[in-house]
Motif scaffolding. Structure first.
Motif, PDB file in Angstrom:
ATOM      1  N   ALA A 220       0.818  -1.209   0.000  1.00  0.00           N
ATOM      2  CA  ALA A 220       0.000   0.000   0.000  1.00  0.00           C
ATOM      3  C   ALA A 220       0.852   1.259   0.000  1.00  0.00           C
ATOM      4  N   THR A 221       1.937   1.245   0.752  1.00  0.00           N
ATOM      5  CA  THR A 221       2.834   2.390   0.851  1.00  0.00           C
ATOM      6  C   THR A 221       4.236   1.939   0.478  1.00  0.00           C
ATOM      7  N   ILE A 222       4.823   2.618  -0.506  1.00  0.00           N
ATOM      8  CA  ILE A 222       6.160   2.268  -0.980  1.00  0.00           C
ATOM      9  C   ILE A 222       7.005   3.530  -0.933  1.00  0.00           C
ATOM     10  N   ILE A 223       7.972   3.558  -0.030  1.00  0.00           N
ATOM     11  CA  ILE A 223       8.769   4.757   0.214  1.00  0.00           C
ATOM     12  C   ILE A 223      10.169   4.566  -0.360  1.00  0.00           C
ATOM     13  N   GLY A 224      10.583   5.475  -1.219  1.00  0.00           N
ATOM     14  CA  GLY A 224      11.939   5.468  -1.741  1.00  0.00           C
ATOM     15  C   GLY A 224      12.796   6.476  -0.998  1.00  0.00           C
ATOM     16  N   ILE A 225      13.998   6.071  -0.625  1.00  0.00           N
ATOM     17  CA  ILE A 225      14.904   6.931   0.147  1.00  0.00           C
ATOM     18  C   ILE A 225      16.269   6.924  -0.526  1.00  0.00           C
ATOM     19  N   ASP A 226      16.830   8.121  -0.746  1.00  0.00           N
ATOM     20  CA  ASP A 226      18.146   8.205  -1.371  1.00  0.00           C
ATOM     21  C   ASP A 226      18.755   9.562  -1.048  1.00  0.00           C
ATOM     22  N   VAL A 227      20.066   9.664  -1.185  1.00  0.00           N
ATOM     23  CA  VAL A 227      20.754  10.944  -0.969  1.00  0.00           C
ATOM     24  C   VAL A 227      20.691  11.820  -2.213  1.00  0.00           C
ATOM     25  N   LEU A 228      20.177  11.266  -3.319  1.00  0.00           N
ATOM     26  CA  LEU A 228      20.099  12.011  -4.577  1.00  0.00           C
ATOM     27  C   LEU A 228      18.640  12.176  -4.977  1.00  0.00           C
ATOM     28  N   PRO A 229      18.025  13.316  -4.632  1.00  0.00           N
ATOM     29  CA  PRO A 229      16.617  13.534  -4.979  1.00  0.00           C
ATOM     30  C   PRO A 229      16.336  13.485  -6.470  1.00  0.00           C
ATOM     31  N   GLY A 230      17.353  13.612  -7.292  1.00  0.00           N
ATOM     32  CA  GLY A 230      17.158  13.517  -8.731  1.00  0.00           C
ATOM     33  C   GLY A 230      16.622  12.164  -9.176  1.00  0.00           C
ATOM     34  N   LYS A 231      16.700  11.181  -8.310  1.00  0.00           N
ATOM     35  CA  LYS A 231      16.196   9.848  -8.642  1.00  0.00           C
ATOM     36  C   LYS A 231      14.706   9.680  -8.326  1.00  0.00           C
ATOM     37  N   PHE A 232      14.104  10.671  -7.679  1.00  0.00           N
ATOM     38  CA  PHE A 232      12.757  10.476  -7.147  1.00  0.00           C
ATOM     39  C   PHE A 232      11.694  10.362  -8.241  1.00  0.00           C
ATOM     40  N   ASP A 233      11.822  11.108  -9.327  1.00  0.00           N
ATOM     41  CA  ASP A 233      10.831  10.994 -10.396  1.00  0.00           C
ATOM     42  C   ASP A 233      10.813   9.588 -10.982  1.00  0.00           C
ATOM     43  N   LEU A 234      12.000   9.014 -11.194  1.00  0.00           N
ATOM     44  CA  LEU A 234      12.068   7.649 -11.715  1.00  0.00           C
ATOM     45  C   LEU A 234      11.510   6.660 -10.700  1.00  0.00           C
ATOM     46  N   ALA A 235      11.824   6.874  -9.416  1.00  0.00           N
ATOM     47  CA  ALA A 235      11.306   5.983  -8.369  1.00  0.00           C
ATOM     48  C   ALA A 235       9.780   5.982  -8.372  1.00  0.00           C
ATOM     49  N   LYS A 236       9.181   7.153  -8.539  1.00  0.00           N
ATOM     50  CA  LYS A 236       7.715   7.228  -8.566  1.00  0.00           C
ATOM     51  C   LYS A 236       7.160   6.569  -9.819  1.00  0.00           C
ATOM     52  N   CYS A 238       8.416   4.036 -11.117  1.00  0.00           N
ATOM     53  CA  CYS A 238       8.561   2.595 -10.862  1.00  0.00           C
ATOM     54  C   CYS A 238       7.570   2.076  -9.818  1.00  0.00           C
ATOM     55  N   GLY A 239       6.889   2.989  -9.107  1.00  0.00           N
ATOM     56  CA  GLY A 239       5.884   2.545  -8.142  1.00  0.00           C
ATOM     57  C   GLY A 239       5.960   3.150  -6.762  1.00  0.00           C
ATOM     58  N   ALA A 240       6.956   3.978  -6.473  1.00  0.00           N
ATOM     59  CA  ALA A 240       7.053   4.589  -5.148  1.00  0.00           C
ATOM     60  C   ALA A 240       5.890   5.551  -4.936  1.00  0.00           C
ATOM     61  N   THR A 241       5.266   5.469  -3.762  1.00  0.00           N
ATOM     62  CA  THR A 241       4.187   6.393  -3.420  1.00  0.00           C
ATOM     63  C   THR A 241       4.717   7.649  -2.748  1.00  0.00           C
ATOM     64  N   HIS A 242       5.880   7.551  -2.121  1.00  0.00           N
ATOM     65  CA  HIS A 242       6.506   8.687  -1.438  1.00  0.00           C
ATOM     66  C   HIS A 242       8.024   8.553  -1.591  1.00  0.00           C
ATOM     67  N   CYS A 243       8.722   9.698  -1.583  1.00  0.00           N
ATOM     68  CA  CYS A 243      10.184   9.690  -1.612  1.00  0.00           C
ATOM     69  C   CYS A 243      10.722  10.693  -0.599  1.00  0.00           C
ATOM     70  N   PHE A 244      11.852  10.335   0.033  1.00  0.00           N
ATOM     71  CA  PHE A 244      12.469  11.191   1.040  1.00  0.00           C
ATOM     72  C   PHE A 244      13.972  11.257   0.815  1.00  0.00           C
ATOM     73  N   ASP A 245      14.526  12.436   1.104  1.00  0.00           N
ATOM     74  CA  ASP A 245      15.963  12.636   1.083  1.00  0.00           C
ATOM     75  C   ASP A 245      16.563  11.956   2.319  1.00  0.00           C
ATOM     76  N   ALA A 246      17.516  11.071   2.108  1.00  0.00           N
ATOM     77  CA  ALA A 246      18.122  10.338   3.220  1.00  0.00           C
ATOM     78  C   ALA A 246      18.830  11.259   4.198  1.00  0.00           C
ATOM     79  N   ARG A 247      19.170  12.474   3.765  1.00  0.00           N
ATOM     80  CA  ARG A 247      19.892  13.409   4.628  1.00  0.00           C
ATOM     81  C   ARG A 247      18.963  14.299   5.449  1.00  0.00           C
ATOM     82  N   ASP A 248      17.670  14.153   5.293  1.00  0.00           N
ATOM     83  CA  ASP A 248      16.703  14.949   6.051  1.00  0.00           C
ATOM     84  C   ASP A 248      16.814  14.607   7.530  1.00  0.00           C
ATOM     85  N   PRO A 249      17.124  15.559   8.397  1.00  0.00           N
ATOM     86  CA  PRO A 249      17.268  15.255   9.832  1.00  0.00           C
ATOM     87  C   PRO A 249      15.971  14.779  10.486  1.00  0.00           C
ATOM     88  N   GLU A 250      14.842  15.021   9.834  1.00  0.00           N
ATOM     89  CA  GLU A 250      13.555  14.591  10.376  1.00  0.00           C
ATOM     90  C   GLU A 250      13.016  13.363   9.653  1.00  0.00           C
TER      91      GLU A 250
END
Length: 379
Positions: A220-236, A238-250
């Motif tokens: 139901a929820t597929i979260i992609g996490i990476d240090v390179l936000p440029g990959k997020f459009d491709l991740a979505k 491919c099926g990611a419902t949400h993406c987060f920057d791995a360097r986000d302190p929160e």
């Protein structure tokens, strides 16, 4: 026969690899297949982060060695005693083939076969032979029992999986590692169920395949996490419902809030110890962390003993998809042909031999997902 191959003589050379040249392109000798071996014409070979870690010296290999473990090709000759294959067959090459006889293989776990892994670690084929040598007759080692950064390879039939001829060879090359590893982690190791939540840490070729597989598994929820936000459009895509920057302190707090306490399955694909720690923190009580990426041979990580026990957390390794290539790869090919596992989205570019070192620079920089070497100049 004489052929062109990419040979590594030294590990740990500095970047940029385009200048230090860890792979030298040379003419080498390849003996024909012996008993229980097969000659394959290599038509595509992927550049993988596992190969990059070897270039960087994080995992030692016997040298000199002809590189490459992810590939596809066409069967050209069968050694004595080989059955089930015919010259002309299109095959994906799976470097995790087992012996088929030990207790691990008989329990459906050929990827961790002790018999074959010992031979591979010594630079030999599973048969215990070496078929590669330099033109002066000196020894060359096989990489992971296959050595696909070459125009031809002699391998064991257990490493070959016949595939549909309609699959382009540059795509077919990915099934031997990226796809079998990423999809297998979801289907075999974690057994993701419909409606569950998933996080994938590391959105390279393997991680994005895990994202696709999680979608196929109806997470139901597929979260992609990476240090390179440029990959997020491709991740979505491919099926990611949400993406987060791995360097986000929160990051941890945001994922726990999104998933009501944490994800059911966290797939750590990068092999980075910081990401391993994050994966543990974002997993719900009773959930599991699946280690997919490999790091340095000396790397160690910490586990909080109390929460591991009292919160019933699971830490699971998944090596090369934790399955059986001869069973799994045809399934993944079928999903690809039905556009349910669109792994062609992973392809960034095709390479010639003289571009291979530069290709690893791009892989290290994260500017590509999967590059495929074409040893004969076309797919």
């Amino acid at each position: 026969m004489k052929m062109i191959a990419a040979v590594m003589y030294e590990q740990g050379l500095p970047m940029p690899f385009a200048q230090s040249n860890p792979f030298l392109i040379e003419e080498v000798e390849l003996e024909g297949p012996g008993e229980g071996e097969v000659l394959v014409e290599i038509r595509g070979a992927g550049l993988c982060h596992s190969d990059l870690s070897v270039l960087e010296g994080h995992r030692k290999r016997p040298l000199p060695v002809v590189g490459g473990h992810e590939g596809a090709g066409i069967v050209r000759e069968l050694g004595r005693g080989v059955t089930g294959l015919t010259p002309g067959d299109h095959v994906a090459i799976a470097a995790v083939a087992g012996c088929g006889k030990c207790r691990l293989c008989l329990n459906g776990r050929p990827g961790i076969c002790q018999v074959v892994s010992g031979a591979r670690n010594e630079g030999m084929l599973a048969t215990g032979h070496r078929r590669l040598r330099k033109l002066d007759g000196s020894r060359l080692n096989h990489y992971s029992g296959v050595s696909v950064y070459a125009q031809y390879a002699v391998v064991t039939p257990q490493a070959l999986v016949k595939i549909d001829d309609s699959v382009p060879m540059d795509v077919a090359a990915l099934f031997g590692c990226a796809i079998v590893t990423g999809a297998g982690a979801v289907f075999n190791s974690a057994r993701v169920a419909p409606g569950e939540s998933v996080a994938v840490l590391g959105l390279g070729g393997v991680g994005l395949t895990s994202v696709m597989a999680a979608r196929e598994a109806s997470a139901a929820t597929i979260i992609g996490i990476d240090v390179l936000p440029g990959k997020f459009d491709l991740a979505k895509a491919c099926g990611a419902t949400h993406c987060f920057d791995a360097r986000d302190p929160e990051l941890v707090e945001k994922i726990k809030e999104l998933t009501n306490g944490g994800v059911d399955h966290a797939f750590e694909v990068s092999g980075n110890l910081v990401a391993v720690d994050t994966a543990q923190k974002i997993t719900v009580r009773g959930g599991q962390v699946v280690g997919v990426g490999v790091g340095k041979t000396t790397a160690m990580f910490n586990v909080n003993h109390l929460s591991w026990v009292s919160e019933e957390r699971v830490l699971r390794g998944s090596f090369m998809g934790g399955g059986i290539p001869q069973r799994d790869i045809p399934r993944y090919v079928d999903l690809f042909l039905k556009d349910r596992l669109p792994v062609d989205k992973l392809l960034s570019e095709q390479l010639r031999f003289d571009q291979i070192n530069e290709g690893f620079d791009k892989l290290a920089a994260g500017s590509v997902i999967r590059q495929v070497l074409l040893p004969h100049g076309n797919a």
